[in-house]
Write a protein that holds these residues in place. Structure first.
Motif, mmCIF file in Angstrom:
data_model
loop_
_atom_site.group_PDB
_atom_site.id
_atom_site.type_symbol
_atom_site.label_atom_id
_atom_site.label_comp_id
_atom_site.label_asym_id
_atom_site.label_seq_id
_atom_site.Cartn_x
_atom_site.Cartn_y
_atom_site.Cartn_z
ATOM 1 N N ALA A 186 1.060 -1.440 0.223
ATOM 2 C CA ALA A 186 -0.018 0.127 -0.067
ATOM 3 C C ALA A 186 1.301 1.631 -0.068
ATOM 4 C CB ALA A 186 -0.623 -0.149 1.277
ATOM 5 N N GLU A 187 2.513 1.445 1.126
ATOM 6 C CA GLU A 187 3.137 2.842 0.764
ATOM 7 C C GLU A 187 3.747 2.345 -1.065
ATOM 8 O OE1 GLU A 187 5.343 1.933 4.002
ATOM 9 O OE2 GLU A 187 4.162 2.325 5.954
ATOM 10 N N ALA A 188 3.761 1.713 -0.796
ATOM 11 C CA ALA A 188 4.425 1.368 -2.228
ATOM 12 C C ALA A 188 3.943 2.543 -3.771
ATOM 13 C CB ALA A 188 5.337 0.314 -2.535
ATOM 14 N N ALA A 189 2.572 1.664 -3.391
ATOM 15 C CA ALA A 189 1.648 2.300 -4.525
ATOM 16 C C ALA A 189 1.173 3.672 -4.172
ATOM 17 C CB ALA A 189 0.423 1.184 -3.832
ATOM 18 N N LEU A 190 0.921 3.872 -2.779
ATOM 19 C CA LEU A 190 1.229 5.958 -2.773
ATOM 20 C C LEU A 190 1.952 6.602 -3.602
ATOM 21 C CD1 LEU A 190 -1.010 5.810 0.546
ATOM 22 C CD2 LEU A 190 -1.690 6.522 -1.717
ATOM 23 N N LYS A 191 3.157 5.697 -2.803
ATOM 24 C CA LYS A 191 4.527 6.163 -3.328
ATOM 25 C C LYS A 191 4.986 6.361 -4.938
ATOM 26 C CE LYS A 191 7.079 5.557 0.545
ATOM 27 N NZ LYS A 191 7.811 4.925 1.499
ATOM 28 N N LEU A 192 4.447 5.350 -5.281
ATOM 29 C CA LEU A 192 3.983 4.841 -7.232
ATOM 30 C C LEU A 192 3.132 6.140 -7.651
ATOM 31 C CD1 LEU A 192 4.601 1.110 -7.760
ATOM 32 C CD2 LEU A 192 6.282 3.111 -8.495
ATOM 33 N N ASN A 193 2.366 5.931 -6.906
ATOM 34 C CA ASN A 193 1.513 7.440 -7.796
ATOM 35 C C ASN A 193 1.818 8.411 -8.257
ATOM 36 O OD1 ASN A 193 -1.075 8.310 -8.966
ATOM 37 N ND2 ASN A 193 -1.272 8.060 -6.781
ATOM 38 N N GLY A 194 2.438 9.302 -6.986
ATOM 39 C CA GLY A 194 3.276 10.550 -6.999
ATOM 40 C C GLY A 194 4.709 11.015 -8.511
ATOM 41 N N ILE A 195 5.302 9.650 -7.941
ATOM 42 C CA ILE A 195 6.228 8.899 -8.984
ATOM 43 C C ILE A 195 6.029 9.130 -10.233
ATOM 44 C CG2 ILE A 195 8.171 8.163 -9.843
ATOM 45 C CD1 ILE A 195 8.291 6.817 -7.136
ATOM 46 N N PHE A 196 5.206 8.861 -10.849
ATOM 47 C CA PHE A 196 4.158 8.210 -12.100
ATOM 48 C C PHE A 196 3.682 9.863 -12.441
ATOM 49 C CE2 PHE A 196 4.194 3.571 -11.131
ATOM 50 C CZ PHE A 196 5.324 3.306 -11.858
ATOM 51 N N GLU A 197 2.824 10.649 -11.699
ATOM 52 C CA GLU A 197 2.498 11.846 -12.255
ATOM 53 C C GLU A 197 3.601 12.840 -12.653
ATOM 54 O OE1 GLU A 197 -0.258 12.888 -8.882
ATOM 55 O OE2 GLU A 197 -1.624 11.310 -9.221
ATOM 56 N N ALA A 198 4.110 12.376 -11.382
ATOM 57 C CA ALA A 198 5.773 13.357 -11.803
ATOM 58 C C ALA A 198 6.733 13.040 -13.205
ATOM 59 C CB ALA A 198 7.018 13.655 -10.795
ATOM 60 N N ALA A 199 6.689 11.901 -13.502
ATOM 61 C CA ALA A 199 7.564 11.641 -14.387
ATOM 62 C C ALA A 199 6.495 12.079 -15.097
ATOM 63 C CB ALA A 199 7.843 10.000 -14.537
ATOM 64 N N ASP A 200 4.805 11.533 -15.827
ATOM 65 C CA ASP A 200 4.176 12.575 -17.133
ATOM 66 C C ASP A 200 4.569 13.751 -17.195
ATOM 67 O OD1 ASP A 200 2.665 11.626 -18.472
ATOM 68 O OD2 ASP A 200 1.040 12.286 -17.466
ATOM 69 N N GLN A 201 3.916 14.119 -16.126
ATOM 70 C CA GLN A 201 4.507 15.758 -16.331
ATOM 71 C C GLN A 201 5.319 15.897 -16.640
ATOM 72 O OE1 GLN A 201 3.325 17.416 -12.109
ATOM 73 N NE2 GLN A 201 1.748 17.294 -12.250
ATOM 74 N N ALA A 202 7.046 15.467 -16.630
ATOM 75 C CA ALA A 202 8.238 15.957 -16.991
ATOM 76 C C ALA A 202 8.081 15.989 -18.637
ATOM 77 C CB ALA A 202 8.956 15.256 -16.164
ATOM 78 N N ALA A 203 7.377 14.596 -19.078
ATOM 79 C CA ALA A 203 7.496 14.259 -19.858
ATOM 80 C C ALA A 203 6.699 14.177 -20.779
ATOM 81 C CB ALA A 203 7.421 12.844 -20.193
ATOM 82 N N ALA A 204 5.632 15.009 -20.536
ATOM 83 C CA ALA A 204 4.718 15.825 -21.108
ATOM 84 C C ALA A 204 5.256 17.206 -21.178
ATOM 85 C CB ALA A 204 3.432 16.193 -20.271
ATOM 86 N N GLN A 205 6.040 18.281 -20.700
ATOM 87 C CA GLN A 205 6.877 19.106 -20.926
ATOM 88 C C GLN A 205 7.449 19.855 -22.060
ATOM 89 O OE1 GLN A 205 8.817 20.538 -16.977
ATOM 90 N NE2 GLN A 205 8.364 22.614 -17.441
ATOM 91 N N TYR A 206 8.694 18.204 -21.665
ATOM 92 C CA TYR A 206 9.477 18.134 -22.530
ATOM 93 C C TYR A 206 9.314 17.816 -23.918
ATOM 94 C CZ TYR A 206 13.626 15.881 -24.244
ATOM 95 O OH TYR A 206 14.947 15.535 -26.315
ATOM 96 N N LEU A 207 8.177 17.177 -23.831
ATOM 97 C CA LEU A 207 7.725 17.073 -25.421
ATOM 98 C C LEU A 207 7.454 18.516 -25.833
ATOM 99 C CD1 LEU A 207 6.215 13.327 -24.873
ATOM 100 C CD2 LEU A 207 8.082 14.285 -26.220
ATOM 101 N N ASP A 208 6.058 18.944 -25.170
ATOM 102 C CA ASP A 208 5.291 20.288 -25.422
ATOM 103 C C ASP A 208 7.030 21.479 -25.461
ATOM 104 O OD1 ASP A 208 3.741 19.641 -25.313
ATOM 105 O OD2 ASP A 208 2.631 19.880 -23.061
ATOM 106 N N SER A 209 8.065 21.347 -24.897
ATOM 107 C CA SER A 209 9.225 21.980 -26.112
ATOM 108 C C SER A 209 9.595 21.354 -26.768
ATOM 109 C CB SER A 209 10.236 21.729 -24.322
ATOM 110 O OG SER A 209 11.067 22.912 -24.823
ATOM 111 N N LEU A 210 9.941 20.585 -27.410
ATOM 112 C CA LEU A 210 10.434 19.641 -28.197
ATOM 113 C C LEU A 210 9.449 20.271 -29.347
ATOM 114 C CD1 LEU A 210 11.795 16.066 -27.453
ATOM 115 C CD2 LEU A 210 12.867 18.397 -28.062
ATOM 116 N N ARG A 211 8.043 20.270 -29.201
ATOM 117 C CA ARG A 211 7.170 20.577 -30.296
ATOM 118 C C ARG A 211 7.481 21.884 -31.006
ATOM 119 N NH1 ARG A 211 3.352 16.831 -27.506
ATOM 120 N NH2 ARG A 211 3.462 15.268 -28.498
ATOM 121 N N GLU A 212 7.742 22.861 -29.874
ATOM 122 C CA GLU A 212 7.544 24.533 -30.146
ATOM 123 C C GLU A 212 9.071 24.308 -30.500
ATOM 124 O OE1 GLU A 212 8.482 28.312 -27.144
ATOM 125 O OE2 GLU A 212 6.499 26.046 -26.456
ATOM 126 N N GLN A 213 10.225 23.600 -30.379
ATOM 127 C CA GLN A 213 11.349 24.273 -31.265
ATOM 128 C C GLN A 213 11.570 23.722 -32.542
ATOM 129 O OE1 GLN A 213 14.614 22.870 -28.513
ATOM 130 N NE2 GLN A 213 14.606 23.919 -26.814
#
Length: 129
Positions: free
Chosen positions: A53-80
């Motif tokens: 349960a603790e692992a699942a809660l921790k993973l949820n935050g990690i995946f959200e942060a990684a997803d946001q970082a990846a989305a931001q990176y892709l947006d930046s690449l598209r803009e460039q």
């Protein structure tokens, strides 16, 4: 910035825009790297956690942060990519303008040289007649 505004920029301004985009890409890559390091750190923390349960809660935050970082990176690449396409198109247009102007000058120089050569031949012919 509109395409019309991009066309009005000179080569130096276009290069400055490209450099700025390159710096932005570097910053986003650094942020992605930091997010990946944080992900690795959190993965280690998850493996040491006592319950699923603790692992699942921790993973949820990690995946959200990684997803946001990846989305931001892709947006930046598209803009460039879009900015780079505009810059390249502008540079090509300016290159064609320069080539056309050079061709006009070349033709004018050749015509002038031809006129001068014909005139000198006429003068030479007159002197020897």
């Amino acid at each position: 910035m509109t395409e019309k505004e991009l066309r009005k920029l000179n080569r130096a301004e276009l290069l400055e825009m490209l450099i700025a985009q390159s710096k932005k890409l570097s910053r986003v890559e650094e942020e992605l790297s930091a997010a990946q390091k944080e992900l690795e750190r959190r993965e280690i923390a998850i493996t040491t956690s006592g319950s699923l349960a603790e692992a699942a809660l921790k993973l949820n935050g990690i995946f959200e942060a990684a997803d946001q970082a990846a989305a931001q990176y892709l947006d930046s690449l598209r803009e460039q990519e879009s900015n780079a396409e505009h810059i390249v198109a502008e540079a090509e247009a300016k290159a064609h303008e320069i080539i056309n102007a050079a061709e006009v000058q070349r033709q004018a120089i050749l015509a002038d040289a031809d006129r001068k050569a014909k005139r000198r031949i006429e003068l030479f012919d007159q002197q020897f007649k």
